[in-house]
Design an enzyme around this catalytic site. Structure first.
Site, PDB file in Angstrom:
ATOM      1  CD  GLU A   1      -1.276  -2.152   2.176  1.00  0.00           C
ATOM      2  OE1 GLU A   1      -0.234  -2.831   1.720  1.00  0.00           O
ATOM      3  OE2 GLU A   1      -1.817  -3.117   2.665  1.00  0.00           O
TER       4      GLU A   1
ATOM      5  CB  CYS B   1      -0.876  -0.365   5.036  1.00  0.00           C
ATOM      6  SG  CYS B   1       1.014  -0.719   5.074  1.00  0.00           S
TER       7      CYS B   1
ATOM      8  CB  THR C   1      19.191 -35.398  -0.875  1.00  0.00           C
ATOM      9  OG1 THR C   1      17.845 -36.092  -0.810  1.00  0.00           O
ATOM     10  CG2 THR C   1      19.458 -34.661  -2.343  1.00  0.00           C
TER      11      THR C   1
ATOM     12  CG  ASP D   1      21.879 -36.077  -5.812  1.00  0.00           C
ATOM     13  OD1 ASP D   1      21.987 -37.625  -5.762  1.00  0.00           O
ATOM     14  OD2 ASP D   1      20.591 -36.099  -5.265  1.00  0.00           O
TER      15      ASP D   1
ATOM     16  N   GLY E   1      14.215 -39.192   0.206  1.00  0.00           N
ATOM     17  CA  GLY E   1      13.558 -40.407   0.503  1.00  0.00           C
ATOM     18  C   GLY E   1      12.975 -40.275   2.192  1.00  0.00           C
TER      19      GLY E   1
HETATM   20  C1  AOF Z   1      -0.011  -4.798   4.687  1.00  0.00           C
HETATM   21  N1  AOF Z   1       0.993  -4.507   3.345  1.00  0.00           N
HETATM   22  O1  AOF Z   1       2.355  -4.731   1.699  1.00  0.00           O
HETATM   23  C2  AOF Z   1       1.988  -6.331   3.851  1.00  0.00           C
HETATM   24  C3  AOF Z   1       1.696  -6.512   5.560  1.00  0.00           C
HETATM   25  O2  AOF Z   1       7.072  -5.873  10.453  1.00  0.00           O
HETATM   26  P1  AOF Z   1       6.561  -5.066   9.590  1.00  0.00           P
HETATM   27  O3  AOF Z   1       6.154  -4.029  10.045  1.00  0.00           O
HETATM   28  O4  AOF Z   1       6.389  -5.026   8.636  1.00  0.00           O
HETATM   29  O5  AOF Z   1       4.795  -5.624   9.389  1.00  0.00           O
HETATM   30  C4  AOF Z   1       4.730  -7.763   9.236  1.00  0.00           C
HETATM   31  C5  AOF Z   1       3.141  -7.270   9.444  1.00  0.00           C
HETATM   32  O6  AOF Z   1       2.544  -6.070   8.287  1.00  0.00           O
HETATM   33  C6  AOF Z   1       3.279  -8.954   8.774  1.00  0.00           C
HETATM   34  O7  AOF Z   1       3.111 -10.023  10.113  1.00  0.00           O
HETATM   35  C7  AOF Z   1       1.716  -8.812   8.036  1.00  0.00           C
HETATM   36  O8  AOF Z   1       0.731  -8.449   9.003  1.00  0.00           O
HETATM   37  C8  AOF Z   1       1.531  -7.296   7.442  1.00  0.00           C
HETATM   38  N2  AOF Z   1       2.224  -6.814   6.429  1.00  0.00           N
HETATM   39  N3  AOF Z   1       0.753  -5.507   5.722  1.00  0.00           N
HETATM   40  O9  AOF Z   1      -0.640  -3.739   5.219  1.00  0.00           O
HETATM   41  C9  AOF Z   1       1.785  -5.231   2.951  1.00  0.00           C
HETATM   42  N4  AOF Z   1       3.544  -7.023   3.786  1.00  0.00           N
HETATM   43 ZN    ZN Z   2       1.342  -2.312   6.013  1.00  0.00          ZN
END
Ligand code: AOF
Ligand code: ZN
Length: 362
Positions: free
Chosen positions: A54, A84, A196, A200, A297
């Site tokens: 946002e 936000c 693995t 590998d 596995g």
């Molecule tokens: C939003 N928009 O694009 C995302 C959100 O550690 P912070 O402050 O960045 O907050 C992380 C939290 O914000 C995460 O746990 C989730 O609840 C929210 N993520 N929220 O509005 C976003 N990535």
């Molecule tokens: Zn946010």
């Protein structure tokens, strides 16, 4: 659902999907700002999780009177950046359309409450199932304390991953192998067991796709008895390498791997092996929201037996190796059909000369 709301939310979901594997520990949120049917801005959560979608969209346009389409409820907490939800209101957004609620306790309903209290119209649950699918990994980390887990199986028609002599390159074709690299890139981490890693000498990196951010590499090894002259050790400073080990890993091995640049995650042992629940809990606590397990596995069997696999991606190649071939899943101790985890078919796609099946646990 109003037709325009569905269409703009689909666009926001597509933006969010582009960030999968790159925003952990945060969700990859998509956001579109629209006014009078015209798109003013489109954004997703930045790599590494901040800034949020946002805030990036608000920075790109004057949003007064606009509708914001967001795949996840806007956050309500003030951290290094303002919430936000309040920023959308302060910037003059008139309406917010939300895909699914945020399970993070700091937001969970409070993002919507902040918006409504500020006089912003809010519509929730638009394309909610798709939004929950996009954010499945993040929701898993918050609600279950562990990342969502995808298990890759690539085998002959009769489920073998190598001949009796150990020959395994190549069972599936180049297209299927490229597909695997694309899937690796959309998860936060790629994980294998110690067997693995020893057999590998894998690099576990995403190659041929030109990506800027590699997924974390996780190796599960109770005793840390892994070769330190292989590709994993050689690249531990360039691409994150996390080692899940038990309490009985030798102090000298721990010190050597740390010196090589690996991050150590201590986990619990149960019935003589690393407890898969403990491994996933450690990965969740470290911030991972999605993990792509590529075997072998033994690890596949313990994850399946503990019912920790959310999705199976199975590639079958058109050859038959017989009972003496190495099975793709080790012993699980299943003695009744009812005790086996059952998956439902979500997708069937031919890839090159192979067949891809995706199966989901309900
Ligand atoms: C939003 N928009 O694009 C995302 C959100 O550690 P912070 O402050 O960045 O907050 C992380 C939290 O914000 C995460 O746990 C989730 O609840 C929210 N993520 N929220 O509005 C976003 N990535
Ligand atoms: Zn946010």
């Amino acid at each position: 659902m109003n037709e325009a709301d569905g269409r703009f939310m689909a666009l926001a979901l597509g933006l969010g999907r582009q960030g999968l594997g790159r925003t952990w520990p945060n969700p990859s949120v998509g956001c579109v700002l629209v006014r009078d049917g015209r798109i003013l801005a489109r954004a997703r959560t930045a790599d590494g999780g901040r800034p949020h979608a946002e805030m990036r969209a608000l920075a790109a346009a004057d949003p007064r009177g606009a509708t914001a389409y967001v795949t996840l409820e806007p956050c309500a907490h003030v951290g290094e950046t303002p919430a936000c939800a309040s920023e959308l209101a302060r910037a003059g957004v008139a309406r917010v359309v939300i895909g699914c609620a945020d399970a993070d306790a700091r937001t969970a309903g409070q993002g919507v409450a902040i918006l409504r209290a500020a006089g912003v119209a809010v519509t929730t649950g638009v394309r909610e199932a798709e939004a929950r699918a996009l954010h499945a990994g993040f929701l898993s980390r918050v609600e279950r304390g562990r990342p969502a887990l995808t298990l890759k199986l690539a085998a002959s028609l009769d489920g073998r991953i190598a001949t009796a002599t150990g020959e395994s390159q190549w069972i599936t074709g180049t297209e299927a192998r490229r597909h695997v690299h694309a899937l690796r890139a959309r998860h936060d981490a790629v994980m294998v067991g110690a067997g693995t890693a020893r057999a590998d000498d894998p690099a576990l990196t995403v190659r041929g796709l030109g990506i800027a951010r590699q997924p974390v590499r996780v190796v599960v090894s109770r005793r840390l008895d892994l070769p330190r002259d292989g590709r994993l050790a050689a690249t531990a400073r360039d691409v994150p390498l996390w080692l899940c080990h038990g309490p009985d890993a030798a102090a000298a091995s721990r010190a050597a791997w740390e010196a090589a640049g690996a991050r150590l995650l201590p986990c619990a042992v149960d019935h003589g092996q690393l407890a898969p629940e403990s491994v996933l809990a450690a990965l969740g606590a470290a911030g991972l929201t999605s993990v792509f397990c590529e075997g072998g596995g033994g690890l596949a069997a313990s994850l399946l037996a503990a019912d920790l696999v959310d999705e199976l991606v199975a590639y079958s190649a058109g050859l038959v190796l017989g009972a003496e071939g190495l099975p793709m899943v080790g012993a699980m101790g299943v003695d009744a059909l009812a005790a086996a985890p059952r998956f439902h078919l979500a997708e069937t796609t031919p890839i090159g000369g192979d067949l891809l099946h995706r199966w989901r646990r309900d």
